[in-house]
Design an enzyme around this catalytic site. Structure first.
Site, PDB file in Angstrom:
ATOM      1  N   HIS A   1       9.578  36.310  -9.586  1.00 53.68           N
ATOM      2  CA  HIS A   1       8.803  37.149 -10.490  1.00 53.68           C
ATOM      3  C   HIS A   1       9.103  38.612 -10.175  1.00 53.68           C
ATOM      4  O   HIS A   1       9.814  38.912  -9.213  1.00 53.68           O
ATOM      5  CB  HIS A   1       7.302  36.860 -10.348  1.00 53.68           C
ATOM      6  CG  HIS A   1       6.788  37.163  -8.980  1.00 53.68           C
ATOM      7  ND1 HIS A   1       6.776  36.238  -7.956  1.00 53.68           N
ATOM      8  CD2 HIS A   1       6.283  38.306  -8.442  1.00 53.68           C
ATOM      9  CE1 HIS A   1       6.288  36.783  -6.863  1.00 53.68           C
ATOM     10  NE2 HIS A   1       5.981  38.051  -7.130  1.00 53.68           N
TER      11      HIS A   1
ATOM     12  N   THR B   1       1.550  39.523  -1.803  1.00 53.79           N
ATOM     13  CA  THR B   1       1.099  40.836  -2.279  1.00 53.79           C
ATOM     14  C   THR B   1       0.093  40.713  -3.414  1.00 53.79           C
ATOM     15  O   THR B   1      -0.317  41.721  -3.987  1.00 53.79           O
ATOM     16  CB  THR B   1       2.290  41.699  -2.738  1.00 53.79           C
ATOM     17  OG1 THR B   1       2.912  41.079  -3.874  1.00 53.79           O
ATOM     18  CG2 THR B   1       3.305  41.873  -1.619  1.00 53.79           C
ATOM     19  N   THR B   2      -0.288  39.486  -3.742  1.00 55.31           N
ATOM     20  CA  THR B   2      -1.339  39.220  -4.726  1.00 55.31           C
ATOM     21  C   THR B   2      -2.344  38.257  -4.100  1.00 55.31           C
ATOM     22  O   THR B   2      -2.005  37.497  -3.193  1.00 55.31           O
ATOM     23  CB  THR B   2      -0.768  38.590  -6.012  1.00 55.31           C
ATOM     24  OG1 THR B   2      -0.111  37.362  -5.684  1.00 55.31           O
ATOM     25  CG2 THR B   2       0.215  39.526  -6.704  1.00 55.31           C
TER      26      THR B   2
ATOM     27  N   GLU C   1       6.916  47.394  -5.077  1.00 52.22           N
ATOM     28  CA  GLU C   1       5.820  47.229  -4.122  1.00 52.22           C
ATOM     29  C   GLU C   1       6.209  47.815  -2.771  1.00 52.22           C
ATOM     30  O   GLU C   1       5.518  48.677  -2.228  1.00 52.22           O
ATOM     31  CB  GLU C   1       5.449  45.751  -4.006  1.00 52.22           C
ATOM     32  CG  GLU C   1       4.913  45.196  -5.318  1.00 52.22           C
ATOM     33  CD  GLU C   1       3.948  44.055  -5.130  1.00 52.22           C
ATOM     34  OE1 GLU C   1       2.803  44.173  -5.576  1.00 52.22           O
ATOM     35  OE2 GLU C   1       4.358  43.033  -4.535  1.00 52.22           O
TER      36      GLU C   1
ATOM     37  N   HIS D   1       7.603  42.930 -10.203  1.00 52.01           N
ATOM     38  CA  HIS D   1       6.557  43.946 -10.255  1.00 52.01           C
ATOM     39  C   HIS D   1       7.199  45.216 -10.772  1.00 52.01           C
ATOM     40  O   HIS D   1       8.331  45.532 -10.411  1.00 52.01           O
ATOM     41  CB  HIS D   1       5.965  44.176  -8.862  1.00 52.01           C
ATOM     42  CG  HIS D   1       5.358  42.946  -8.254  1.00 52.01           C
ATOM     43  ND1 HIS D   1       4.022  42.620  -8.378  1.00 52.01           N
ATOM     44  CD2 HIS D   1       5.920  41.947  -7.518  1.00 52.01           C
ATOM     45  CE1 HIS D   1       3.780  41.480  -7.752  1.00 52.01           C
ATOM     46  NE2 HIS D   1       4.927  41.040  -7.223  1.00 52.01           N
TER      47      HIS D   1
ATOM     48  N   HIS E   1      -0.298  38.225 -14.810  1.00 50.40           N
ATOM     49  CA  HIS E   1      -0.107  39.246 -13.788  1.00 50.40           C
ATOM     50  C   HIS E   1       1.339  39.738 -13.739  1.00 50.40           C
ATOM     51  O   HIS E   1       1.609  40.863 -13.348  1.00 50.40           O
ATOM     52  CB  HIS E   1      -0.491  38.704 -12.407  1.00 50.40           C
ATOM     53  CG  HIS E   1      -1.877  38.143 -12.350  1.00 50.40           C
ATOM     54  ND1 HIS E   1      -3.007  38.920 -12.511  1.00 50.40           N
ATOM     55  CD2 HIS E   1      -2.316  36.872 -12.176  1.00 50.40           C
ATOM     56  CE1 HIS E   1      -4.083  38.161 -12.418  1.00 50.40           C
ATOM     57  NE2 HIS E   1      -3.698  36.904 -12.217  1.00 50.40           N
TER      58      HIS E   1
ATOM     59  N   HIS F   1      10.921  39.395  -6.608  1.00 49.72           N
ATOM     60  CA  HIS F   1      10.540  38.559  -5.472  1.00 49.72           C
ATOM     61  C   HIS F   1      10.967  37.112  -5.723  1.00 49.72           C
ATOM     62  O   HIS F   1      10.522  36.492  -6.699  1.00 49.72           O
ATOM     63  CB  HIS F   1       9.020  38.595  -5.254  1.00 49.72           C
ATOM     64  CG  HIS F   1       8.510  39.915  -4.771  1.00 49.72           C
ATOM     65  ND1 HIS F   1       7.181  40.288  -4.846  1.00 49.72           N
ATOM     66  CD2 HIS F   1       9.160  40.960  -4.202  1.00 49.72           C
ATOM     67  CE1 HIS F   1       7.035  41.497  -4.333  1.00 49.72           C
ATOM     68  NE2 HIS F   1       8.220  41.926  -3.938  1.00 49.72           N
TER      69      HIS F   1
END
Length: 260
Positions: free
Chosen positions: A94, A198-199, A106, A96, A64, A119
């Protein structure tokens, strides 16, 4: 690909609610931050981030995003103060990002997106472990850092240099002596609100701390992010991009600012 959730049309954010009903909850993340609507709170303390490079363990592609994990059995790498009480230990960080340089974060600020968002995930040591903390209302504190296009970032490059080893999902390699403080802007002014992962599983357990100031990344470096794959070895290659969830309804929550 066999992931039960992801970022494709068939398993992306618009579909998550079917398996994770909390997706429609009252404190979902990310959100659009409207600075003019944020309330300055003079009671908010400056962030105290203490990171020990010796706690850095590995870098991995989890299918992801890519993630750097840390030993979290001591108080060597912690977040204290800011909007939280107690001590939160760093578990992992991690990113995004988008398919192009004009989208990928995000959180948004007045509707504006950034190319990527970092994040840094911390858990509340009042609980016995990350696993115990992850679904508690005060279990996690995540520091969000926006990336903007600019000069090449030498600290990010240390991560990018490992991408050739973790191109495919479910691959990892040792990654030691990295200080995540090098990925923070010089000024730690922040917005904060109560939100969620957020996941999936989208637990409403996160105190969000979104930094106002950004760090730079070059367009060439962002292009390297997109060389990672959602797919595992042996599967049809699927580029890792647009791995972000869109902003969620605020639903009456207050966003506070540490600055005027």
């Amino acid at each position: 690909m066999s992931h039960s959730w992801g970022y494709e049309a068939t398993n992306g954010p618009s579909k998550w609610g079917a398996s994770f009903p909390i997706a429609n909850g009252d404190r979902q993340s990310p959100i659009d931050i409207v600075p003019g609507n944020a309330s300055h709170d003079p009671g908010l303390k400056p962030l105290k981030l203490k990171y020990d490079p010796s706690t850095c363990l590995e870098i991995l592609n989890n299918g992801h995003s890519f993630q750097v994990t840390f030993a979290d059995d001591t108080d060597s790498s912690t977040l204290t103060d800011g909007p939280i009480s107690g001590t939160y230990r760093l578990k992992q960080f991690h990113f995004h990002w988008g398919a192009t340089d004009d989208r990928g974060s995000e959180h948004t600020v007045q509707g504006a997106k950034f190319p990527a968002e970092l994040h840094l995930v911390h858990w509340n040591t009042k609980y016995a472990s990350f696993g115990e903390a992850v679904n508690k209302p005060d279990g996690l504190a995540v520091v969000g850092v926006f990336l903007k296009i600019g000069n090449e970032n030498a600290h990010l490059q240390k991560l990018i240099d490992k991408f050739s080893v973790i191109t495919n999902a479910k691959t990892q390699t040792t990654f030691v002596d990295f200080n995540p403080a090098t990925l923070l802007p010089g000024c730690l002014d922040y917005w904060t609100y109560l939100g969620s992962l957020t996941t999936p599983p989208l637990y409403e357990s996160v105190t969000w701390i979104v930094l106002k100031h950004q760090i730079t990344v070059s367009s060439a470096q962002m292009a390297k992010f997109r060389t990672l794959l959602f797919s595992s070895n042996g599967e049809a290659p699927c580029c890792m991009e647009n791995n972000y969830r869109p902003p969620q309804p605020l639903k009456g929550r207050v966003v506070r600012a540490s600055f005027k």
